[in-house]
Design an enzyme around this catalytic site. Sequence first.
Site, PDB file in Angstrom:
ATOM      1  N   GLU A  61       2.527  15.054   3.310  1.00 49.78           N
ATOM      2  CA  GLU A  61       3.701  14.622   4.077  1.00 49.78           C
ATOM      3  C   GLU A  61       3.824  15.351   5.407  1.00 49.78           C
ATOM      4  O   GLU A  61       4.304  14.784   6.403  1.00 49.78           O
ATOM      5  CB  GLU A  61       4.965  14.808   3.244  1.00 49.78           C
ATOM      6  CG  GLU A  61       5.163  13.770   2.155  1.00 49.78           C
ATOM      7  CD  GLU A  61       4.253  13.982   0.956  1.00 49.78           C
ATOM      8  OE1 GLU A  61       4.061  13.031   0.176  1.00 49.78           O
ATOM      9  OE2 GLU A  61       3.734  15.116   0.795  1.00 49.78           O
ATOM     10  N   HIS A  71      12.150  13.504  -7.777  1.00 47.20           N
ATOM     11  CA  HIS A  71      11.937  12.177  -7.189  1.00 47.20           C
ATOM     12  C   HIS A  71      13.230  11.375  -7.114  1.00 47.20           C
ATOM     13  O   HIS A  71      13.193  10.149  -7.005  1.00 47.20           O
ATOM     14  CB  HIS A  71      10.918  11.376  -8.015  1.00 47.20           C
ATOM     15  CG  HIS A  71       9.568  12.001  -8.105  1.00 47.20           C
ATOM     16  ND1 HIS A  71       9.314  13.109  -8.876  1.00 47.20           N
ATOM     17  CD2 HIS A  71       8.392  11.668  -7.514  1.00 47.20           C
ATOM     18  CE1 HIS A  71       8.034  13.435  -8.771  1.00 47.20           C
ATOM     19  NE2 HIS A  71       7.453  12.579  -7.946  1.00 47.20           N
TER      20      HIS A  71
END
Length: 328
Positions: A60, A129
């Site tokens: 990321e 998540h």
Amino acid sequence: MKKMTYRDAIRLGMTEEMRRDDDVIFLGEDIGLYGGAFGLSEGMLDEFGEARVMDTPITEAAIVGTAVGAAATGLRPVCEMMFMDFVTMGMDALVNQGAKMHYMFGGQAAVPMVLRLPAGSGSGAGAQHSQSLEAWLCHVPGLKVVTPSTPAQAKGLIKAAIRDNNPVCFIEHKMLYKMEGLVPVDDEFTIEIGKTFIERPGKDVTIVTYGTLLHKAIEAAEFLAEEGIEVEIINPVTLYPMDMKPIVESVIKTGRLIVAHEASKTGGVGGEIVARVVESEAFDYLNAPIIRLGGLDVPIPYNKELEAAVVPQRNDFVHGVYRLLNRE
């Protein structure tokens, strides 16, 4: 107008902008051949090719850093975090570079990038998540933060975000992806960033909320309407910079306010909204203490029943309204 899902509305908005402007590119993990973790980018690789729809490594920090560099040098990148939680890995590039570049170069540099952030609980995906981290992003000068709650808002805001010359954090709740609604199919349909919408008029209590909680609040309002209680629901689809005028005007009218979000209550966007209401002329019109509804200050559980228990639900809105009206 065409009926479509929230997910398809985002895809349509992105596709229209990529057809309109060759400088718009899309990058992220599994967005190409796989079609995205949630199926949002299905078919986009076939239309635009690998030069504009780019599968990236699982990093990321590199995704966001690449987007910042591409934006600063003339492209309009849209990058996707597979889950909002993973924005933590890209915060240096986003916060210290993307958000600051326009200021530090005296207005001579622009960073027209969009960071798409699938957020929120409800899918049983566990603590790493399922987070809602919008308050972090709203604290960073130089970023814009939007969170559409309907398919039409999703299309209009993704197009506006891509056209904006600033970094825009585009928060999309995962549990809204399959929600259907009417969406304008006009290629030029956009929703101006910085707008707040009155989703349901009322005169007794004001509720300010967004994301999936907007729909739970509407359900609560419909239930309360059967008892003669009219709730006004306001949706700040742009969390930063937020248009407070409709909120203040509503509180002056109703004299009662509930602010709700799924994110942890402590340090959430709701506290900022409450502070601004208290600092405004609406304070003198309050007839009861403001109620804040938010997620419990715990990691999101994996168990579905526990997951639902730690974030506000329809009945929390109902009981909050009863409290403000002294009906409990």
